[in-house]
Design an enzyme around this catalytic site. Structure first.
Site, short mmCIF file in Angstrom:
data_model
loop_
_atom_site.label_atom_id
_atom_site.label_comp_id
_atom_site.label_asym_id
_atom_site.label_seq_id
_atom_site.Cartn_x
_atom_site.Cartn_y
_atom_site.Cartn_z
N ILE A 23 0.85 -1.19 0.00
CA ILE A 23 0.00 0.00 0.00
C ILE A 23 0.88 1.24 0.00
O ILE A 23 0.61 2.22 -0.66
CB ILE A 23 -0.94 0.03 1.23
CG1 ILE A 23 -1.85 -1.19 1.23
CG2 ILE A 23 -1.77 1.31 1.22
CD1 ILE A 23 -2.70 -1.32 2.48
N GLY A 24 1.96 1.18 0.76
CA GLY A 24 2.83 2.35 0.78
C GLY A 24 3.90 2.18 1.82
O GLY A 24 3.71 1.49 2.80
N GLY A 80 5.64 4.24 4.46
CA GLY A 80 5.64 5.53 5.15
C GLY A 80 6.86 5.63 6.02
O GLY A 80 7.81 4.87 5.88
N ALA A 81 6.82 6.57 6.94
CA ALA A 81 7.92 6.74 7.89
C ALA A 81 8.01 5.48 8.75
O ALA A 81 9.02 5.23 9.38
CB ALA A 81 7.64 7.95 8.76
N TYR A 82 6.93 4.74 8.79
CA TYR A 82 6.85 3.61 9.71
C TYR A 82 7.08 2.27 9.04
O TYR A 82 6.57 1.25 9.47
CB TYR A 82 5.47 3.60 10.37
CG TYR A 82 5.10 4.89 11.05
CD1 TYR A 82 6.09 5.66 11.66
CD2 TYR A 82 3.79 5.34 11.07
CE1 TYR A 82 5.77 6.85 12.28
CE2 TYR A 82 3.47 6.52 11.70
CZ TYR A 82 4.46 7.27 12.30
OH TYR A 82 4.13 8.44 12.92
N GLY A 83 7.78 2.24 7.93
CA GLY A 83 8.01 0.97 7.27
C GLY A 83 6.90 0.68 6.26
O GLY A 83 6.00 1.49 6.07
N THR A 84 6.96 -0.47 5.63
CA THR A 84 6.04 -0.78 4.55
C THR A 84 4.70 -1.27 5.09
O THR A 84 4.64 -1.99 6.08
CB THR A 84 6.64 -1.86 3.64
OG1 THR A 84 8.00 -1.50 3.40
CG2 THR A 84 5.91 -1.94 2.33
N VAL A 85 3.64 -0.85 4.41
CA VAL A 85 2.30 -1.29 4.77
C VAL A 85 1.79 -2.17 3.64
O VAL A 85 1.93 -1.82 2.47
CB VAL A 85 1.36 -0.07 4.94
CG1 VAL A 85 -0.01 -0.52 5.37
CG2 VAL A 85 1.95 0.90 5.94
N ASP A 87 -0.01 12.39 15.25
CA ASP A 87 0.49 12.52 13.87
C ASP A 87 -0.68 12.55 12.89
O ASP A 87 -0.67 11.85 11.89
CB ASP A 87 1.44 11.36 13.56
CG ASP A 87 2.17 11.54 12.22
OD1 ASP A 87 2.29 12.69 11.77
OD2 ASP A 87 2.57 10.54 11.62
#
Length: 302
Positions: free
Chosen positions: A15-16, A18-23, A140
């Protein structure tokens, strides 16, 4: 802590990142439904337990019992020990196809109808009031983590993850956007639930404008852009414990918010200013916002 196993979830698409790793969008092989998977690697203590994560996840699981319509459901948590020092924690959330950012991009040329904006905002505030009453801060909020279902239902996502990820964040060079951050965070002062109200105010303005209200390039620049709109606060409103002094900024008077958000109606403009209040202690709360005249106004719907 571990409920399902990661084998139960079969990744379908990325999906994407982000700053938090891959989703990942994944399929739950048991129920057949789609879910969103977010994994994070966390440091563990002597007993191999990721302390802060366990606490955060327990909190998210507690919220789960209430099943609030405006909050994304955390459906499962899988933990896999990678080494003595590290555990991989995968959070399994319900999957929603689009976020508010996409939703706004797909809006008709004329923009969203005022009644539609009012409805989205009411749902957003309901979700926030629920989180805040359970002592959960989002920290956030931005259009990318507000989801909108095909039926037009708003769901807050990624709340409570800010703390889970903050240790992991130090390792990632991804720049998390400043545009929705309130003055107290930019000044690195203490903060609490009002941070989310500020972010929501920025998003409220963006629903009308269809572009962000404050696009700063650094903390100082972001604060400068905010003050150009709301004016320079008084000396006693400036937090005392911060490195950036008030003298750093020109003495500016507040400008009419309608200069920046021309489509907003009078009651909407008043609510927006209550949200974009410099002093977090004077900022409106989510519960009080829901009682605001803007939401009682039927005129917006016609």
């Amino acid at each position: 802590m571990a409920h399902g196993t990661s084998l139960q979830y079969e990744p379908v698409a990325e999906i994407g990142g982000g700053a938090y790793g891959t989703v990942y969008k994944a399929r739950d092989t048991e129920s057949g439904q789609f879910v969103a998977l977010k994994s994070v690697r966390v440091q563990t203590d002597q007993n191999g337990l990721p302390i802060s994560t366990v606490r955060e996840v327990a909190l998210l699981k507690r919220l789960e019992q209430f099943d609030h319509p405006n909050v994304v459901r955390l459906m499962d948590v899988c933990a896999t020990q990678r080494s003595d020092q590290e555990t991989k924690v995968t959070l399994v959330f319900e999957h929603v196809d689009q976020d508010l950012k996409t939703y706004l991009e797909r809006a008709p040329d004329a923009g969203l109808a005022p009644g539609r904006i009012q409805d989205l905002m009411r749902q957003l505030m309901c979700g926030l009031a629920f989180l805040h009453s359970n002592r959960v801060m989002h920290r956030d909020l931005k259009p990318e983590n507000i989801l909108v279902t095909s039926q037009g239902q708003v769901k807050l996502a990624d709340f409570g993850l800010a703390r889970i990820y903050s240790c992991h964040m130090a390792l990632t060079p991804v720049v998390v956007t400043l545009w929705y951050r309130p003055p107290e965070v930019l000044l690195q002062s203490s903060y609490a639930t009002p941070v989310d109200i500020w972010s929501t105010g920025c998003i409220f303005a963006e629903m009308f404008r269809r572009k962000p209200l404050f696009c700063g390039e650094s903390e100082v620049d972001q604060l400068g852009k905010i003050l150009q709109v709301i004016g320079l606060p008084s000396e006693d409103e400036w937090p005392a414990d911060v490195s950036l002094s008030r003298k750093h900024f020109p003495s500016l008077l507040p400008r009419p918010i309608t200069d920046f958000v021309p489509e907003i109606n009078e009651l909407g403009a008043q609510l927006l200013l209550k949200m974009l209040t410099f002093d977090p202690l004077k900022r409106i709360s989510a519960l009080n916002a829901l009682e605001d005249a803007y939401f009682q106004d039927e005129e917006t719907l016609t």
